[in-house]
Scaffold this active site. Structure first.
Site, PDB file in Angstrom:
ATOM      1  N   GLU A   1       2.966 -25.988 -75.120  1.00 56.63           N
ATOM      2  CA  GLU A   1       3.366 -24.170 -74.965  1.00 56.63           C
ATOM      3  C   GLU A   1       2.106 -23.364 -74.268  1.00 56.63           C
ATOM      4  O   GLU A   1       1.263 -23.697 -74.417  1.00 56.63           O
ATOM      5  CB  GLU A   1       3.445 -23.963 -76.496  1.00 56.63           C
ATOM      6  CG  GLU A   1       5.349 -24.332 -76.584  1.00 56.63           C
ATOM      7  CD  GLU A   1       5.426 -24.308 -78.674  1.00 56.63           C
ATOM      8  OE1 GLU A   1       6.793 -23.862 -79.039  1.00 56.63           O
ATOM      9  OE2 GLU A   1       4.287 -24.028 -79.431  1.00 56.63           O
TER      10      GLU A   1
ATOM     11  N   GLU B   1       9.051 -33.359 -83.740  1.00 56.64           N
ATOM     12  CA  GLU B   1       9.233 -32.678 -81.933  1.00 56.64           C
ATOM     13  C   GLU B   1       7.489 -32.864 -81.778  1.00 56.64           C
ATOM     14  O   GLU B   1       6.551 -32.784 -82.712  1.00 56.64           O
ATOM     15  CB  GLU B   1       9.096 -31.191 -82.625  1.00 56.64           C
ATOM     16  CG  GLU B   1       9.134 -30.471 -81.220  1.00 56.64           C
ATOM     17  CD  GLU B   1       9.189 -28.515 -81.763  1.00 56.64           C
ATOM     18  OE1 GLU B   1       8.939 -27.568 -81.263  1.00 56.64           O
ATOM     19  OE2 GLU B   1      10.305 -28.563 -82.315  1.00 56.64           O
TER      20      GLU B   1
END
EC number: 3.2.1.73
Length: 259
Positions: A146, A142
């Site tokens: 964010e 990943e």
């Protein structure tokens, strides 16, 4: 009688050899062709393209996600909008939106123009991801961009390789990301990841870089049990929105590196 046995032996050998050849060829096709790999694209979200994208739902993620994914929480009409709304389900208190590509993408430049939600307790994201549910045998790899709704003047970068994270990095933007669209990106190479804000390189990682092709994803969700990270979500603030103007992927070999 001897001739008959000889013919039987030849027939059995031919059958077994044929099975071996077919099996070998099939395995080669599986390894070479079955994983759908995407090419360069620019997505303006003028309408929903179900050949490129899939809306999540109906299911839930891990315990820190206080929402169930519902397809109707994703809309596209010139902007792509993700929504958190109240809906008590058997497992979660809210419904939320997540969008992901159907294809996988490898090394290159991943860009998004977005405006995150400015509500405490929420996470607005743009990231790539794969795991065993996305492709059989894949590790949890990943790469993250964010925004925590409690402070949208900062951005968080992170990545996981075979499930190992702990690579969080916070960057002070010098502006409030929730007030306007800005461009955020990461350049993924075999030996590094570099994150960008409005074309400027702001952080580079070089240790234990993920190698597996991943899907491009975006989601908006309320946290629970992770108050120290996200803050406390107040459901009276619903509905909550994050907005995405465009997304672009450029394979590594197709672009000039940012200066």
């Amino acid at each position: 009688m001897v001739k008959s046995k000889y013919l039987v032996f030849i027939s059995v050998f031919s059958l077994l050899f044929g099975v071996f050849v077919v099996g070998f060829s099939h395995q080669g096709v599986k390894a070479e062709e079955e994983r759908p790999m995407g090419t360069a694209f620019y997505e303006s979200f003028d309408a929903f393209d179900d050949e490129r994208w899939s809306k999540a739902g109906v299911w839930t993620n891990g315990q820190m996600f206080n929402a169930t994914w519902y397809p109707e929480q994703v809309t596209a009409d010139g902007l792509m909008r993700l929504t958190i709304a109240k809906k008590t389900t058997s497992a979660r208190n809210y419904k939320a939106g997540e969008l992901r590509t159907n294809d996988f993408y490898h090394y290159g430049l991943f860009e998004v123009s977005m405006k995150p939600a400015k509500v405490e307790g929420t996470v607005s994201s743009f990231f790539t991801y794969t795991g065993e549910w996305d492709w059989d045998g894949d590790p949890w790899d990943e790469i993250d961009i964010e925004f925590l709704g409690k402070d949208t003047t900062r951005i968080q970068f992170n990545y996981f390789t075979n499930g190992v994270g702990g690579n969080e990095f916070y960057y002070d933007l010098g502006f409030d990301a929730s007030e306007s669209f800005n461009t955020y990106a990461f350049e993924w190479r075999e030996d590094s990841i570099t994150w960008y804000v409005n074309g400027e390189a702001v952080h580079t990682a070089t240790e234990n870089i993920p190698q597996t092709p991943q899907k491009i994803m975006m989601n908006l969700w309320p946290g629970v049990g992770v108050d120290g990270w996200t803050g406390v979500f107040d459901g009276d603030n619903t509905p909550v929105y994050s907005y995405y103007d465009w997304v672009r992927y450029t394979p590594l070999q197709n672009y000039q590196i940012h200066q």
